[in-house]
Design an enzyme around this catalytic site. Sequence first.
Site, mmCIF file in Angstrom:
data_model
loop_
_atom_site.group_PDB
_atom_site.id
_atom_site.type_symbol
_atom_site.label_atom_id
_atom_site.label_comp_id
_atom_site.label_asym_id
_atom_site.label_seq_id
_atom_site.Cartn_x
_atom_site.Cartn_y
_atom_site.Cartn_z
ATOM 1 C CD GLU A 250 -2.988 -0.893 0.051
ATOM 2 O OE1 GLU A 250 -3.121 0.243 -0.467
ATOM 3 O OE2 GLU A 250 -3.611 -1.887 -0.338
ATOM 4 C CB CYS A 284 -2.090 6.992 1.926
ATOM 5 S SG CYS A 284 -3.152 5.847 2.821
#
Length: 482
Positions: A250, A284
Amino acid sequence: MTFDAEKALYIAGEWQSGTSTISNINPSDISQNIGEFAQASQQQVQHAIDAARTAQPEWEKTPLEQKQKVLQAIGDELIARCDELGTLLSSEEGKPFAEGRGEIYRAGQFFQYYAAEVLRQMGDIAESVRPGVSVEVSREAVGVVAIISPWNFPTATAAWKIAPALAFGNSVIWKPANLTPASAVALTEIIHRQGLPAGTFNLVLGSGSEVGNTLINSDQINAVSFTGSVDTGRKVAAATAPNFVRCQLEMGSKNALVVADDADIHTAVEATIMGSFSGAGQKCTASSRLVVVDSIHDAYVEALIKRMSTLKIGHALEDGVFMGPVVDGNQLQSNLDWIEKARQHGAELAFGGEKLSLEHDGYYMAPTLFLGTQNHWDVNQEEVFAPMASVIRVTDLDEAIATVNDTRFGLTGGIITQSLRTSALFKQQAQTGCVMVNLPTAGTDYHVPFGGRKQSSFGPREQGQYAKEFYTVVKTAYQRPY
């Protein structure tokens, strides 16, 4: 809570000292050193790998109800202590106490959720194409899992990796970010008290070059789950590939929030405030690109700037603080450098853009808004990780969606609209793993899959039942009666 920072490594069921230590500085008040935390050597990392390999078969064979009780107990204790542990998290990471407390609570929910998933592990039975042959499909633990987690959600991101890894019978070696070691030790102490077989869970603090590289280059690990930057993610993928180690990444993103021509201004502004500036933009999932349709641009910008002027910036543990400091001096300098780059491109600074001097000496900066930016500029193509957003003015919905998708990333994308047709079109055409309608781009649930497209993610999704795709391997068994 009290802990021995110099004996903060947890290997084979024992707390150990390292070969050196690092200082853990409070970003809200840099005069406060939370502690000198141990750093693991390569030999200690190898010891953790050996211990995990030895313990994993025993943990996998542990009865389901016992596994379920372990994960439930971890989750229950995190939630019961969310005020205490939230204070610790906010002190070392810089997010306001409400966010720190909320993160600990959410981490507890991850463990509670996967405690229930322990009891839902069921396989399939199929008929064979061959007469008299039966087929069983089951899942088994992948083995030893290395978890490398970031500093921006030091407990929650780790929890959504550790909990399913343990739930499905794996052993774990956890390398957290060096900027937030205290939260890692706190979670490890909770896990330690559950009496897992020694080596089932290990904590190795240290740098990426020392500890991280030892883990990702090992052929004795079966899977690596990593959350961090794209550049580091590439290194993880390159290191694990020769050993055929399962890899889950990720990485970064450059999320866009579209403000459609029919958007409710209040909804749009509040979604922007939470998506762009909460957590000092160090998410993020933060919305750093604000794609605004021309007809609503001026009204939205005026309302947004007015709302930004009301935000309280300060020490993470002060009452009423919306945004604390950024995590450290390097991050602050990087943010200020990006602000200068945006100015050089020709962006109009509409709000913020400077370092702040407050009562406490910390890494404070103002939430920042730029107008008149172009999507192809670096500031709109690279992940900045700052409380900074850029407005990109577009003519209509088609251009807005094209702008959203014009990036090498694809984690989250959002739109503010009152039209069901517009929202349906956006959900269909946005090239992102998560889509938000009339919500901030930051903020996801724990029981459903999380992940992105393009360079934002690689490998199976995290969270929910989808996590088993990474943390288990499928076995197909054929049998004919004797």
